[in-house]
Design an enzyme around this catalytic site. Structure first.
Site, short mmCIF file in Angstrom:
data_model
loop_
_atom_site.label_atom_id
_atom_site.label_comp_id
_atom_site.label_asym_id
_atom_site.label_seq_id
_atom_site.Cartn_x
_atom_site.Cartn_y
_atom_site.Cartn_z
N ASP A 154 2.91 -4.29 -0.54
CA ASP A 154 3.79 -3.67 -1.53
C ASP A 154 3.04 -3.71 -2.85
O ASP A 154 1.96 -4.32 -2.95
CB ASP A 154 5.14 -4.42 -1.62
CG ASP A 154 6.28 -3.48 -1.97
OD1 ASP A 154 6.21 -2.84 -3.04
OD2 ASP A 154 7.22 -3.36 -1.18
N HIS A 231 5.59 2.57 -2.23
CA HIS A 231 5.43 1.13 -2.44
C HIS A 231 3.96 0.76 -2.30
O HIS A 231 3.62 -0.29 -1.75
CB HIS A 231 6.28 0.32 -1.45
CG HIS A 231 7.74 0.28 -1.80
ND1 HIS A 231 8.28 -0.68 -2.61
CD2 HIS A 231 8.76 1.09 -1.47
CE1 HIS A 231 9.58 -0.46 -2.76
NE2 HIS A 231 9.90 0.61 -2.07
N GLU A 287 11.98 4.73 -0.10
CA GLU A 287 11.94 4.90 -1.55
C GLU A 287 10.70 5.64 -2.09
O GLU A 287 10.21 5.28 -3.15
CB GLU A 287 12.08 3.53 -2.24
CG GLU A 287 13.38 2.85 -1.91
CD GLU A 287 13.59 1.54 -2.65
OE1 GLU A 287 14.60 1.41 -3.31
OE2 GLU A 287 12.72 0.64 -2.54
C1 ACM Z 1 14.30 -1.41 0.99
O1 ACM Z 1 15.12 -2.27 0.61
N1 ACM Z 1 13.68 -0.65 0.09
C2 ACM Z 1 14.01 -1.21 2.38
#
Ligand code: ACM
Ligand code: ZN
Length: 651
Positions: A154, A231, A287
């Site tokens: 991440d 991410h 996201e």
């Molecule tokens: C997440 O909480 N973005 C999977």
């Protein structure tokens, strides 16, 4: 080696002393499918049950299932497979009385409700070492959980050694600032490995292979997650040529227009598959901003060549292509529920986090589905009064809420229901820098998740579970786990626990500025329904305002009324941009057009880690005010963001 908390139970007070005539009470978590006590005890000397008195048979039926018959003379186990045998032993350990030398006579027939019983550990936002992971695997095994999902990559740090791309660990694994929030709300700099003060770390391949073996001995499969297409700030700073503009420190999303992106990700996944034998490989998918894709000539060219009209389809193209790559190596892709945006291959496993409705969509659409909705399964939230706990992401998910989770929603037909293959708890670690803190967040909530995952839906009884959870908390504490003090749990915000009578209750509310549809709470009646909100603004009682000046409502009391006080509560949780108002104005009117200001309250809004509640109000100093209309306005401060209130209390 399973930690000793399931073997030596002497520190735990027995609910039923050895030799007592009354029927024993089971403390087992997760609750076995069928359990019947006999009379008397199987007694043994030494630290373990002598093997010549235990008979085990593998039947080849029912994965992970077992039966266990304890009589005064012998212990008979039949198990569907070696995992079933392992779980029979876990149950046996939980049955050992506090004297350490007796097991009540019992007959158990047990098998899991779901095949995927998972726990996710975020090791990117803060790095957790091998011993910590092994310790949690021990606990998972005891709770009959079987998937440890490691969120290995991440923005905050890449955590797995990849031979082909050394910058991932020599740069992208290290950052300025130990605490995620200092780094994230600061300059978000990465630092070369070895820089004095650099925070971070990564696991070598050798360490991860050892962890895989350790977990396998506990019938836990490690499922690695490599985030894509988003991410990925750390990757795109180390290898900026994989982003749309090629600039470091700018992008979270890979460029989907470049073939190099696919080459890079496939090379990484090849090394990942070499470390992790798991059938399932998690490829993130959550996201994505997708913004750069709309402006990038290469992404646009890719869309045109493929006849795609929306960037969601570009994400879908990428996830499908990587999924096909994994499948060509005999593996199965898993992704967060956004992988359905733009369409998902039916072979992909969808891990649901945004809400149960996404799970319904996935399961009805024919995808195998793992239920992990944030409202029940995210353990980065508070589990009790936030003022008594270390700062968390926000939210409020007490043990009872986790326990109440039903992974198969009502109304699903049997084909869709059978697509729901499991449940998982997730520990995101933005606000969790330390091991003790992580354990505090995990236990006992993981017990509830384990019971939801393993035990039959029928026969759930929170009172009985809570009693068993208290026993297991003590056992784990004795074995060195930092378990939340369940015995002292206070529950939801006291103001929310009973309804409040006041003059505006049931009265009409005129919205001079609208509430936000996502945080409508009860809609037009929310602010006069007599119900205060709890510890979290997301509980369906707090109403949220983000547009115009924020809160501006007029309560119509229906007739001229003597008013002595007007109050409204506000909540602040800075992470999700929920702030106390910088200014609150309370006014009154007889006719609804001419308002007299009763009080103006101003404050400096300060960012901090705490969840804060205030009551702002006007109280008559002397005579009552005669009014039919009460107006409350609350303006946001320098940070903008949300204002939330739960009730306009008029007395
Ligand atoms: C997440 O909480 N973005 C999977
Ligand atoms: Zn691009």
């Amino acid at each position: 080696m399973i930690r000793k908390f399931l073997i030596v139970l002497s520190s735990v007070m027995s609910l039923v002393p050895v030799g007592a005539v009354c029927r024993p009470v089971s403390d087992i978590i997760p609750r076995p499918a069928e359990l019947q006590y006999g009379s008397g005890y199987f007694r043994f000397e030494g630290d373990s049950v002598p093997s010549d008195r235990v008979r085990c048979t593998l039947t080849g039926t029912g994965p992970e299932s077992y039966t266990l018959k304890v009589s005064r003379d012998s212990i008979l186990i039949t198990a569907g497979d070696s995992a079933g045998l392992f779980y029979a032993r876990q149950t046996l350990r939980q049955l050992v009385e506090p004297d350490g030398h007796s097991i009540p006579c019992v007959s158990i027939s047990d098998s899991p409700r779901f095949a995927w019983r998972g726990y996710m550990q975020d090791v990117s936002r803060h790095f957790f070492d091998m011993d910590f992971l092994k310790k949690q695997i021990d606990a998972m095994a005891a709770l009959k959980l079987n998937r440890l999902h490691l969120h290995l990559t991440d923005a905050a740090g890449w955590r797995v050694e990849i031979d082909r791309y050394p910058l991932l660990t020599s740069l992208a694994a290290w950052r300025e600032g130990d605490l995620w929030k200092d780094w994230w709300f600061g300059e978000r700099k990465y630092l070369p490995e070895g820089t004095p003060g650099a925070y971070g770390g990564y696991y070598t391949k050798e360490q991860l292979r050892e962890l895989v073996r350790y977990a396998a001995d506990c019938y836990v499969t490690i499922v690695p997650e490599i985030e894509m297409p988003s991410h990925s700030e750390e990757v795109l700073t180390a290898y900026p040529e994989l982003s749309c503009t090629g600039e470091p420190y700018r992008h979270s999303d890979f460029c989907i227009g470049k073939e190099e992106t696919f080459e890079f990700l496939e090379n990484i996944l090849t090394e990942i598959m070499d470390i992790f034998p798991s059938q399932y490989i998690h490829i993130g998918g959550d996201e994505a901003s997708k913004k750069a894709w709309t402006e990038c000539p290469l992404c646009q060219a890719r869309m045109e060549a493929l006849g795609l009209t929306h960037v969601d389809e570009l994400q879908s193209y990428m996830i499908r292509r990587i999924g096909t790559f994994l499948e060509s190596h005999g593996r199965t892709p898993v992704g967060w529920d956004e992988i359905m945006q733009g369409g998902a291959d039916s072979t992909a496993v969808v891990m649901v986090w945004r809400g149960v409705d996404q799970g319904v969509r996935a399961a009805e659409g024919g995808n195998r589905t793992i239920m992990s909705p944030g409202a029940f399964c995210y353990f980065d939230t508070y589990q009790d009064d936030p003022s008594t706990l270390p700062p968390a992401m926000g939210g409020y998910t007490p043990l009872s809420k986790v326990y109440s989770f039903e992974p198969v929603p009502d109304g699903l037909d049997s084909a869709a229901a059978s697509n729901i293959i499991g449940v998982q708890a997730n520990l995101w670690c933005e606000y969790i820098p330390a091991e003790e803190h992580a354990e505090l967040m995990i236990y006992p909530r993981l017990y509830a998740l384990a019971e939801v995952a393993w035990s039959p839906a029928s026969g759930r009884d929170y009172g009985d579970f809570h009693r068993r959870a208290l026993v297991l908390c003590e056992r784990m504490r004795a074995d060195g786990y930092n378990v939340f003090d369940l015995a002292r749990e206070v529950g939801d915000r006291p103001a929310s626990q009973q309804s409040v009578e006041h003059l505006a209750r049931g009265c009409k509310v005129i919205y001079n500025a609208p509430y936000n549809a996502t945080y409508a709470a009860g809609g037009d009646t929310a602010l006069t329904d007599g119900l205060h909100g709890g510890w979290t603004y997301g509980d369906g009682r707090w109403q949220g305002f983000i547009s115009r000046g924020r809160l501006d409502v007029t309560v119509d009391l229906g007739r001229l009324t003597d008013v002595r006080s007007v109050e409204a509560d506000f909540i602040q949780v800075c992470g999700p941009e929920v702030f106390l108002p910088a200014e609150v104005v309370i006014s009154a009117s007889e006719d609804g057009s001419e308002f007299r200001e009763l009080r103006r309250i101003t404050r400096e809004v300060v960012r901090d880690d705490r969840v804060t509640f205030v009551t702002d109000g006007w109280h008559a100093a002397g005579a009552f005010v005669s009014a039919r209309y009460i107006r409350v306005q609350a303006r946001s401060g320098q940070f903008g963001g949300w204002v939330f209130t739960d009730e306009i209390v008029v007395r």
